[in-house]
Design an enzyme around this catalytic site. Structure first.
Site: not given
Ligand SMILES: O=C(O)/C=C/c1cccc(O)c1O
Ligand SMILES: [Fe+2]
Length: 329
Positions: A115, A179
């Site tokens: 992804h 993140h």
């Protein structure tokens, strides 16, 4: 010769754990505008800098950088699966050129992307094979990692190659800013996890589903504030984005890997994809950059940002536009 840059965060959690509808709509609006710019630019070649999350690259051989000569997307989460439209001849010429520039890059004739690459290609170009493409893997999750400086130099070497081509080239950087999703680590891993990180290519459907369920559960916990994962760090993110926009790219050289993990989380190393993309652009001289979006989105476990940039006339200083940056908290 003409070059255009689009950098965009990715998340596989879109469609699994979504923020409020107005946030999803905001991101869709930003990505549609990016897509429209790409259509108008009409690239003849796309160079996409992307990380991988133990879907295509494993510790059997983990290169810091790799250029895909042939590549396909695995289709993890809801991302597209299938072959990329790689210009093999140009990919090989690029690798030879970058090596001659003394940046040690590897090549793959069977690159698998996840992804991290496929989402950017889908959102920005409409598919995996719309334009001739060269995928450039930058290891951003599997220590030991190369430095940010090395990512900048890789990007600049690629930018010099692009400057000699008689083609319109779109460079893409695909990565979150701060993140830390629950990507496993080899240090301290039990035998089963270690084996998955060393040789986990083409997992069974059950194994992939179990992994994806763990990520979704982690996103739900992160959103509800009950997660041990590193918090997002909007202040750090904005400082990084401002640094890129300012044109003073070599300022990233002082960012150490330990400090990035400490301040912004272990997957913040995906910023290397942005650094390399801006490095490629900077090889063409000063640029005008626009910070199109920033928001810390816990549901997607992402300091989520979008920027685009293109060269300005020589003799001009870098120009920064912040059209919607102030709108998103
Ligand atoms: O592959 C996974 O399990 C998670 C990936 C992820 C999650 C959130 C933000 C990202 O940039 C990711 O790659
Ligand atoms: Fe990622």
């Amino acid at each position: 010769m003409p070059i255009h840059l689009e950098c965009l965060s990715h998340t596989p959690l879109h469609g699994y754990v979504d923020p409020a509808p107005h946030v999803v709509a905001e991101v869709e609006c930003v990505t549609q505008a990016a897509r429209a710019r790409v259509e108008a630019f009409d690239p003849e070649l796309v160079i996409v800098f992307a990380p991988d999350h133990y879907n295509g690259f494993f510790y059997d051989v983990m290169p810091p950088f790799c250029i895909g000569v042939e590549a396909s997307a695995v289709g993890d989460f809801k991302s597209l699966a299938g072959p990329l439209n790689v210009d093999a001849g140009l990919a090989l010429a690029l690798a030879a050129d970058v090596l001659a520039d003394e940046i040690d890059v590897s090549v793959s004739y069977r690159m698998q992307v996840d992804h991290g690459c496929a989402q950017a290609l889908e959102l920005l170009t409409g598919g995996l094979d719309r334009y001739p493409t060269i995928p450039v893997f930058i290891n951003s999750v599997a220590p030991p990692l190369a430095t940010c400086r090395r990512a900048r130099l890789l990007g600049q070497a690629i930018g010099r190659f692009v400057a000699r081509l008689d083609k319109r080239v779109l460079v893409i950087g695909s990565g979150g800013i701060s993140h830390e999703p629950p990507v496993p680590e080899i240090e301290g891993a039990n035998d089963e996890v270690a084996e998955r990180l060393i040789a986990g290519r083409n997992p069974s459907a059950e194994s992939r589903a179990a992994r994806q369920a763990r990520t979704v559960a982690a996103a739900l916990a992160f959103t509800s504030g009950t997660s041990p994962l590193h918090p997002l760090n909007p202040e750090w993110d904005r400082a990084f984005l401002d640094r890129l926009a300012s044109g003073e790219l070599s300022a990233v050289d002082g960012m150490t890997n330990d400090a990035i993990s400490r301040d912004a989380g272990k997957s913040a190393h995906e910023i290397r994809t942005w650094i390399a993309a801006f490095g490629a652009l900077a090889a063409h001289g000063p640029y005008r950059a626009s910070l199109d979006y920033y928001r810390a989105i816990p549901e997607w476990i992402a300091g989520f940002a979008a920027m685009h940039a293109s060269p300005v006339a020589q003799g001009t200083r870098a120009v920064v536009d912040h059209p919607v940056a102030a709108a998103a908290a």
